[in-house]
Design a protein around this motif. Structure first.
Motif, PDB file in Angstrom:
ATOM      1  N   ILE A  91       0.835  -1.202   0.000  1.00 20.11           N
ATOM      2  CA  ILE A  91       0.000   0.000   0.000  1.00 20.11           C
ATOM      3  C   ILE A  91       0.868   1.250   0.000  1.00 20.11           C
ATOM      4  N   LYS A  92       0.494   2.204  -0.830  1.00 24.46           N
ATOM      5  CA  LYS A  92       1.167   3.498  -0.879  1.00 24.46           C
ATOM      6  C   LYS A  92       0.801   4.296   0.378  1.00 24.46           C
ATOM      7  N   VAL A  93       1.789   4.925   0.990  1.00 18.89           N
ATOM      8  CA  VAL A  93       1.535   5.779   2.147  1.00 18.89           C
ATOM      9  C   VAL A  93       0.916   7.078   1.653  1.00 18.89           C
ATOM     10  N   GLY A  94      -0.219   7.433   2.243  1.00 17.11           N
ATOM     11  CA  GLY A  94      -0.875   8.700   1.928  1.00 17.11           C
ATOM     12  C   GLY A  94      -0.496   9.730   2.977  1.00 17.11           C
ATOM     13  N   LYS A  95       0.020  10.857   2.530  1.00 18.35           N
ATOM     14  CA  LYS A  95       0.494  11.857   3.485  1.00 18.35           C
ATOM     15  C   LYS A  95      -0.152  13.201   3.186  1.00 18.35           C
ATOM     16  N   ASN A  96      -0.657  13.848   4.228  1.00 19.00           N
ATOM     17  CA  ASN A  96      -1.221  15.199   4.144  1.00 19.00           C
ATOM     18  C   ASN A  96      -2.307  15.320   3.078  1.00 19.00           C
ATOM     19  N   ILE A  97      -3.208  14.358   3.054  1.00 21.15           N
ATOM     20  CA  ILE A  97      -4.318  14.404   2.104  1.00 21.15           C
ATOM     21  C   ILE A  97      -5.505  15.081   2.781  1.00 21.15           C
ATOM     22  N   HIS A  98      -5.962  16.166   2.181  1.00 18.97           N
ATOM     23  CA  HIS A  98      -7.085  16.938   2.727  1.00 18.97           C
ATOM     24  C   HIS A  98      -8.287  16.914   1.786  1.00 18.97           C
ATOM     25  N   ASN A  99      -8.038  16.671   0.506  1.00 18.92           N
ATOM     26  CA  ASN A  99      -9.058  16.726  -0.530  1.00 18.92           C
ATOM     27  C   ASN A  99      -9.890  15.448  -0.546  1.00 18.92           C
ATOM     28  N   ASP A 100     -11.204  15.582  -0.660  1.00 17.62           N
ATOM     29  CA  ASP A 100     -12.103  14.437  -0.607  1.00 17.62           C
ATOM     30  C   ASP A 100     -11.861  13.435  -1.738  1.00 17.62           C
ATOM     31  N   GLU A 101     -11.728  13.899  -2.982  1.00 25.87           N
ATOM     32  CA  GLU A 101     -11.537  12.977  -4.096  1.00 25.87           C
ATOM     33  C   GLU A 101     -10.180  12.281  -4.029  1.00 25.87           C
ATOM     34  N   GLU A 102      -9.170  12.988  -3.608  1.00 27.50           N
ATOM     35  CA  GLU A 102      -7.851  12.379  -3.446  1.00 27.50           C
ATOM     36  C   GLU A 102      -7.891  11.305  -2.351  1.00 27.50           C
ATOM     37  N   ALA A 103      -8.639  11.589  -1.287  1.00 27.79           N
ATOM     38  CA  ALA A 103      -8.772  10.628  -0.184  1.00 27.79           C
ATOM     39  C   ALA A 103      -9.488   9.354  -0.645  1.00 27.79           C
ATOM     40  N   ILE A 104     -10.590   9.523  -1.346  1.00 32.50           N
ATOM     41  CA  ILE A 104     -11.351   8.360  -1.806  1.00 32.50           C
ATOM     42  C   ILE A 104     -10.542   7.565  -2.837  1.00 32.50           C
ATOM     43  N   THR A 105      -9.812   8.252  -3.692  1.00 36.75           N
ATOM     44  CA  THR A 105      -8.959   7.571  -4.670  1.00 36.75           C
ATOM     45  C   THR A 105      -7.883   6.744  -3.970  1.00 36.75           C
ATOM     46  N   LEU A 106      -7.293   7.290  -2.911  1.00 35.99           N
ATOM     47  CA  LEU A 106      -6.307   6.531  -2.136  1.00 35.99           C
ATOM     48  C   LEU A 106      -6.932   5.262  -1.566  1.00 35.99           C
ATOM     49  N   ILE A 107      -8.147   5.367  -1.070  1.00 36.19           N
ATOM     50  CA  ILE A 107      -8.835   4.199  -0.512  1.00 36.19           C
ATOM     51  C   ILE A 107      -9.081   3.154  -1.598  1.00 36.19           C
ATOM     52  N   VAL A 108      -9.585   3.575  -2.751  1.00 41.36           N
ATOM     53  CA  VAL A 108      -9.838   2.633  -3.846  1.00 41.36           C
ATOM     54  C   VAL A 108      -8.539   1.955  -4.271  1.00 41.36           C
ATOM     55  N   ASN A 109      -7.483   2.731  -4.442  1.00 42.66           N
ATOM     56  CA  ASN A 109      -6.195   2.153  -4.844  1.00 42.66           C
ATOM     57  C   ASN A 109      -5.656   1.196  -3.784  1.00 42.66           C
ATOM     58  N   SER A 110      -5.823   1.545  -2.524  1.00 45.56           N
ATOM     59  CA  SER A 110      -5.360   0.680  -1.426  1.00 45.56           C
ATOM     60  C   SER A 110      -6.136  -0.625  -1.397  1.00 45.56           C
ATOM     61  N   LEU A 111      -7.447  -0.534  -1.516  1.00 42.99           N
ATOM     62  CA  LEU A 111      -8.268  -1.748  -1.511  1.00 42.99           C
ATOM     63  C   LEU A 111      -7.946  -2.638  -2.709  1.00 42.99           C
ATOM     64  N   THR A 112      -7.656  -2.033  -3.842  1.00 45.64           N
ATOM     65  CA  THR A 112      -7.269  -2.798  -5.028  1.00 45.64           C
ATOM     66  C   THR A 112      -5.992  -3.586  -4.762  1.00 45.64           C
ATOM     67  N   GLU A 113      -5.031  -2.962  -4.104  1.00 44.40           N
ATOM     68  CA  GLU A 113      -3.782  -3.660  -3.756  1.00 44.40           C
ATOM     69  C   GLU A 113      -4.034  -4.757  -2.722  1.00 44.40           C
ATOM     70  N   LEU A 114      -4.877  -4.485  -1.738  1.00 45.62           N
ATOM     71  CA  LEU A 114      -5.218  -5.514  -0.750  1.00 45.62           C
ATOM     72  C   LEU A 114      -5.860  -6.721  -1.435  1.00 45.62           C
ATOM     73  N   LEU A 115      -6.758  -6.450  -2.374  1.00 41.96           N
ATOM     74  CA  LEU A 115      -7.415  -7.548  -3.091  1.00 41.96           C
ATOM     75  C   LEU A 115      -6.410  -8.426  -3.831  1.00 41.96           C
ATOM     76  N   LYS A 116      -5.400  -7.819  -4.416  1.00 45.69           N
ATOM     77  CA  LYS A 116      -4.376  -8.598  -5.121  1.00 45.69           C
ATOM     78  C   LYS A 116      -3.685  -9.575  -4.174  1.00 45.69           C
ATOM     79  N   VAL A 117      -3.308  -9.103  -3.007  1.00 46.78           N
ATOM     80  CA  VAL A 117      -2.639  -9.964  -2.022  1.00 46.78           C
ATOM     81  C   VAL A 117      -3.612 -11.034  -1.520  1.00 46.78           C
ATOM     82  N   GLU A 118      -4.837 -10.631  -1.250  1.00 49.96           N
ATOM     83  CA  GLU A 118      -5.836 -11.576  -0.731  1.00 49.96           C
ATOM     84  C   GLU A 118      -6.148 -12.679  -1.738  1.00 49.96           C
TER      85      GLU A 118
END
Length: 159
Positions: A91-118
């Protein structure tokens, strides 16, 4: 073939434990990202997202414990240092994210990576008839696929 007290092949179980520790590390980084998003989100959607991020990090905290306990059940030692988490996380470390769309995109990208490992773990656990790990991965995958769908709907993106 040598088997452990659970009736699982020792060598394959050790490989599975290594993958579970990668998942554990990835979840720890995901969890910390969610905490940061929860603390730092700003804007007109603050109240809704602040609560959603809390819901997600509480769920992640439970999953982290389940993964660590599964590692122990399989005879391994769960990673438990920040050094291990950073070295092994997908998972990519998210730092100093304040924007809503950037935050949700980080979550989607993180979950996608988790799914690959799972999915790797699901395949490995299925191969050795490790129903405990298999069932846990199936539950995680089902929940995370739904969360990705909801987050992408929020972003107004197609699956």
């Amino acid at each position: 073939m040598k088997v452990n007290s659970l009736g699982l092949p020792v060598k394959e179980t050790e490989i599975l434990v290594a993958e579970l520790n990668i998942l554990l590390s990835s979840f720890q980084v995901y969890y910390q990202n969610l905490r940061g998003l929860h603390w730092n989100i700003r804007g007109k959607r603050f109240f809704d997202l602040h609560l959603k991020f809390e819901e997600l990090y509480n769920d992640s905290q439970l999953k982290i414990d389940l993964i660590a306990e599964r590692v122990l059940t399989l005879g391994g030692i769960p990673f438990h240092t920040f050094d291990d988490y950073i070295k092994n996380s997908k998972i990519k470390v998210g730092k100093n994210i304040h924007n809503d769309e950037e935050a949700i995109t980080l979550i989607v990208n993180s979950l996608t990576e988790l799914l690959k490992v799972e999915r790797v773990i699901l395949l490995q656990s299925g191969t050795i008839d490790d129903e405990g790990t298999n069932s846990m991965m199936s539950d995680f995958i089902k929940e995370q696929e739904k969360t990705i769908w909801m987050m992408k709907a929020w972003l107004e993106e197609e699956m």
